[in-house]
Design a protein around this motif. Structure first.
Motif, short mmCIF file in Angstrom:
data_model
loop_
_atom_site.label_atom_id
_atom_site.label_comp_id
_atom_site.label_asym_id
_atom_site.label_seq_id
_atom_site.Cartn_x
_atom_site.Cartn_y
_atom_site.Cartn_z
N ALA A 11 -10.71 -27.63 32.43
CA ALA A 11 -11.43 -28.71 32.90
C ALA A 11 -11.09 -29.88 32.07
N ALA A 12 -10.75 -29.76 30.85
CA ALA A 12 -10.06 -30.87 29.81
C ALA A 12 -9.53 -30.37 28.94
N VAL A 13 -8.59 -31.39 28.13
CA VAL A 13 -7.69 -30.93 27.18
C VAL A 13 -8.01 -31.92 26.01
N VAL A 14 -8.02 -31.19 24.77
CA VAL A 14 -8.32 -31.72 23.51
C VAL A 14 -7.03 -31.78 22.60
N GLU A 22 0.92 -37.28 24.56
CA GLU A 22 1.92 -37.56 25.49
C GLU A 22 2.49 -36.54 25.99
N GLY A 23 2.58 -35.21 25.51
CA GLY A 23 3.05 -34.19 26.03
C GLY A 23 2.35 -33.53 26.96
N VAL A 24 1.03 -33.55 26.79
CA VAL A 24 0.20 -32.66 27.84
C VAL A 24 0.10 -33.58 28.98
N LYS A 25 0.02 -35.03 29.01
CA LYS A 25 -0.08 -35.76 30.01
C LYS A 25 1.12 -35.80 31.16
N ALA A 31 -6.86 -33.09 35.00
CA ALA A 31 -7.95 -32.85 33.89
C ALA A 31 -7.54 -34.05 32.82
N PRO A 32 -8.76 -34.48 32.45
CA PRO A 32 -8.72 -35.39 31.59
C PRO A 32 -8.24 -34.98 30.04
N VAL A 33 -7.67 -35.97 29.36
CA VAL A 33 -7.33 -35.55 27.88
C VAL A 33 -7.81 -36.28 27.15
#
Length: 244
Positions: A11-14, A22-25, A31-33
């Motif tokens: 649902a979201a990433v921290v 940058e890697g996650v996006k 999902a929001p980061v």
């Protein structure tokens, strides 16, 4: 595979630093980061002084020379060997290495012995986090000699929060957080570290100015209060996204 599965169903990433964000996006859609850096372990207001620091200096067998402190594990990417190799190039300082396993300490001590700087390299071994403020208070200069990597080392936040001057290698791990205004950034080589250490020790006013800028950065963006704000924002967003 496990990481990709988690990202796809999140649902979201921290994240804890810009390179991870940058890697996650780049791999995630929708999902929001939230980038939430760990708060420092100690602030300069918490550093002891007076007899307690003097007693620690005596216990460690340190001389009156300025103290250059490294704290953390001794894994190869940390660049601790590079710092040991820099020690014979900075005869006007002593080097304090807080951390490391026994076999790693013995290897580095032998390395310093071969370089002729063993008497100025002190290895007190692993210490509990509760003792870190005393070591920070004792230090004249802090060093993060990391040789490679992209994730910002946690110690960098605590180093800045201590208000002590910092020498760090000019690699992505550090430059996501640090700049030439907040630290002495150098090449990840013995000569580079030695030059930065000598420069910081020989220019105390400039060193203090950069340390003040670093401390102000922590207060503004990475303090415990800011950490709580970022966590609260993340939970608020997740609650809205998952509310029926």
């Amino acid at each position: 595979g496990l990481e990709n599965h988690a990202l796809r169903h999140a649902a979201a990433v921290v994240t804890v630093c810009a390179s991870l964000t940058e890697g996650v996006k780049g791999r995630l859609e929708g999902a929001p980061v939230f980038q939430i850096e760990d708060p420092p372990l100690a602030d300069r207001a918490e550093l002891p002084g007076g007899e307690r620091v003097a007693a620690l200096r005596r216990d460690l067998g340190l001389s009156d020379l300025p103290v250059v402190l490294y704290s953390g594990n001794f894994e190869p990417y940390q660049g601790v060997e590079i710092l040991v190799d820099a020690s014979p190039l900075v005869t006007e300082a002593q080097f304090l290495f807080m951390g490391g396993e026994l076999h790693e300490i013995e290897t580095l001590r032998a390395r310093a012995r071969g370089l002729g700087s063993e008497s100025r390299c002190v290895f007190p071994g692993k210490r509990p986090p509760s003792e870190l403020p005393g070591f920070l208070a004792l230090a004249d200069l802090l060093v993060s000699p990391r040789s490679k990597g992209e994730n910002t080392p946690f110690k960098a936040f605590t180093y800045l929060a201590s208000g002590k001057p910092l020498v760090a290698t000019r690699i992505p791990s550090h430059t996501q957080l640090l700049s030439d205004e907040t630290a002495f950034l150098v090449e990840p080589t013995p000569a580079g570290l030695a030059e930065g250490i000598r420069g910081a020790l020989q220019e105390p006013e400039e060193a203090r100015a950069r340390a003040e800028q670093g401390h102000a950065l922590i207060e503004r963006e990475y303090s415990a209060a800011r950490y709580r704000e970022k966590v609260a924002q993340a939970y608020t967003t997740v609650e809205k996204l998952t509310r029926p």
